[in-house]
Design an enzyme around this catalytic site. Structure first.
Site, PDB file in Angstrom:
ATOM      1  N   LYS A  77     100.354  36.655  30.904  1.00  0.00           N
ATOM      2  CA  LYS A  77      99.254  37.519  30.469  1.00  0.00           C
ATOM      3  C   LYS A  77      98.081  36.706  29.933  1.00  0.00           C
ATOM      4  CE  LYS A  77      98.476  41.489  27.335  1.00  0.00           C
ATOM      5  NZ  LYS A  77      99.138  42.381  26.352  1.00  0.00           N
ATOM      6  N   SER A 152      98.318  47.020  27.035  1.00  0.00           N
ATOM      7  CA  SER A 152      97.364  46.067  27.563  1.00  0.00           C
ATOM      8  C   SER A 152      97.957  45.080  28.555  1.00  0.00           C
ATOM      9  CB  SER A 152      96.738  45.290  26.417  1.00  0.00           C
ATOM     10  OG  SER A 152      97.730  44.572  25.692  1.00  0.00           O
ATOM     11  N   SER A 176     102.481  47.521  24.161  1.00  0.00           N
ATOM     12  CA  SER A 176     101.805  47.042  25.362  1.00  0.00           C
ATOM     13  C   SER A 176     102.720  46.453  26.418  1.00  0.00           C
ATOM     14  CB  SER A 176     100.746  45.989  24.990  1.00  0.00           C
ATOM     15  OG  SER A 176      99.663  46.576  24.322  1.00  0.00           O
TER      16      SER A 176
END
Length: 445
Positions: A77, A152, A176
């Site tokens: 990420k 996210s 997330s």
């Protein structure tokens, strides 16, 4: 079938026996990224050294090293540092930031023989429940590209769901890496706070609640990843006992199909021999999942308020709104949110001491249109901007482990997830329990 599509353990076995090389696997993952990412925008950067790193894994194997993730292609990420690659946090402010070193979790993956093929998209500062930003655009759900994968960690889950890689790392400061897996039919595991070291990294809006999380298609893949990320060895599955709460004691409305699915899940589990009781969670006052949002807003205002005042056009409007709200808070407001955080921790930990494992829907709704930051209605009622995250932030503030398991779809074919929560430090037992329940849940249409 390609080794990329099967269990990670089989992929690693194929590499270790010489049936396939790390370079071949990484080449295939890179080709999939080239072909499949266009439709979903899950990857924002390819590691230009991935093939060289794959060859290095082969050399390590030739010297007799034991590599539990040998040749596994992984995406990271965009808020987790990978040495030499850009880590922008989905923000124009960090568009030129090159990570000076690996985050400890990334280092551990490399030690285990995994190959980092690139960086996956995230919302700005990982502070929004959909994955879109002015820097990286809209990330779409492979199940249906008209939908969001959530956020996210939307890029990480979209890439795994699209079959580009079998494993990705996300982060989770309020759900997330649980809600996005629920929206894409994947498994996402949030470990006990600090079980996996966090950082080195960018400054966080709220320290001490975010964790690094493995995201995969199967619980056995999650278990294997956690062995390398945290030294977490598998254990036998505990007693099949859970306490269930459809609204987590918050009063949050559920979409009709989510409520029906949760009832069906509980019935299927009981038929499979799981003891299911009803959980009573007595949150003080009117505490809900979004009650601690002032901490995030104030933290963003502290980090970026001055830059926002000078160049507001650089920010995602939703993040700019959080910063503006944070700047308006008083010290008393922030102190009150810290008190709520503490109450969440004490209340949930007490409930887990009483019940052991608590089950909830991972989300009160299925995925919504990719062009929207949040659903406008949930359960037939107008929804606030964080109502879709009603059942996840409490776990972060309690510092306990939780995960999301696929458990069927709604009437439109959108994936749904079952959240399981356990006591702090009982990560291995939770993974083992989820592994026992996973095949049962796969039978749910």
């Amino acid at each position: 079938m390609s080794p990329l599509d099967g269990p990670i353990s089989q992929l690693v076995a194929a590499v270790q026996t010489g049936a396939v090389t790390p370079k071949t696997l990484v080449s295939e993952a890179l080709a999939r990224a080239e072909n499949r990412n266009r439709a979903i925008n899950a990857i924002c950067q390819i590691n230009p050294h991935a093939l060289t790193e794959a060859e290095h894994v082969s050399k390590r194997l030739q010297t007799g090293e034991t590599l539990p993730l040998a040749g596994v292609p992984v995406l990271i990420k965009d808020n987790i540092w990978v040495a030499g690659l850009r880590c922008a946090q989905g923000s124009r402010l960090f568009a030129d930031f090159i990570a000076p070193k690996d985050a400890e979790a990334v280092r551990r993956l490399r030690v285990a023989g995994a190959v980092i093929i690139g960086i996956s998209t995230c919302s700005e500062f990982a502070c929004k429940g959909a994955t879109n930003s002015p820097l990286q655009g809209i990330t779409r759900n492979p199940v249906n590209p008209d939908l969001t994968p959530g956020g996210s960690s939307g890029g990480s889950v979209a890439a795994v769901a699209a079959g580009i890689v079998p494993l990705a790392l996300g982060t989770d400061a309020g759900g997330s890496s649980r809600r996005p897996p629920a929206h894409t039919g994947l498994c996402g595991f949030k470990p006990t706070q600090d079980l996996i070291p966090y950082g080195p990294c960018h400054d966080e809006p709220v320290w001490g609640i975010s964790v690094i999380c493995p995201i995969a298609r199967r619980m056995e893949d999650i278990s294997l990843a956690m062995q390398s990320l945290a030294g977490l060895e598998p254990v036998p599955a505990p007693m099949l006992e859970i306490a269930a709460s459809s609204d987590f004691g918050t009063g949050q409305a559920l979409d009709r199909d989510v409520a029906a699915n949760f009832d069906k899940v509980l019935g299927v589990l009981e038929s499979a021999g799981v003891s299911v009781t009803q959980a009573q969670i007595d949150w003080p006052g009117t505490i809900k999942g979004h009650s601690i949002l002032p901490l995030q807003c104030a933290g963003l205002a502290d980090l970026y308020g001055d830059i926002w005042r000078e160049t507001p056009e650089l920010f995602d409007p939703a993040i700019a709104g959080q910063i503006e709200t944070g700047l308006s808070f008083t010290g008393v407001d922030v102190a009150g949110a810290h008190q709520i955080s503490h109450q969440m921790r004490e209340t949930l930990r007490a409930a887990l001491d009483r019940y052991g494992v608590i089950a909830t829907p991972t989300t009160p709704c299925a995925a919504w249109p990719a062009t929207q930051d949040a659903p406008t209605r949930i359960g037939g009622k107008p929804a606030g901007p964080r109502d879709h995250a009603a059942f996840t932030p409490q776990i972060n503030h309690a510092g306990v482990p939780a995960l999301s398991l696929p458990c069927g779809t709604d009437g439109e074919g959108r994936p749904l997830g079952l959240q399981l929560i356990a006591r702090a430090g009982h990560d291995a037992e939770l993974i083992a329990l989820a592994g026992r329940l996973e095949p049962v849940l796969k039978e749910i249409a």
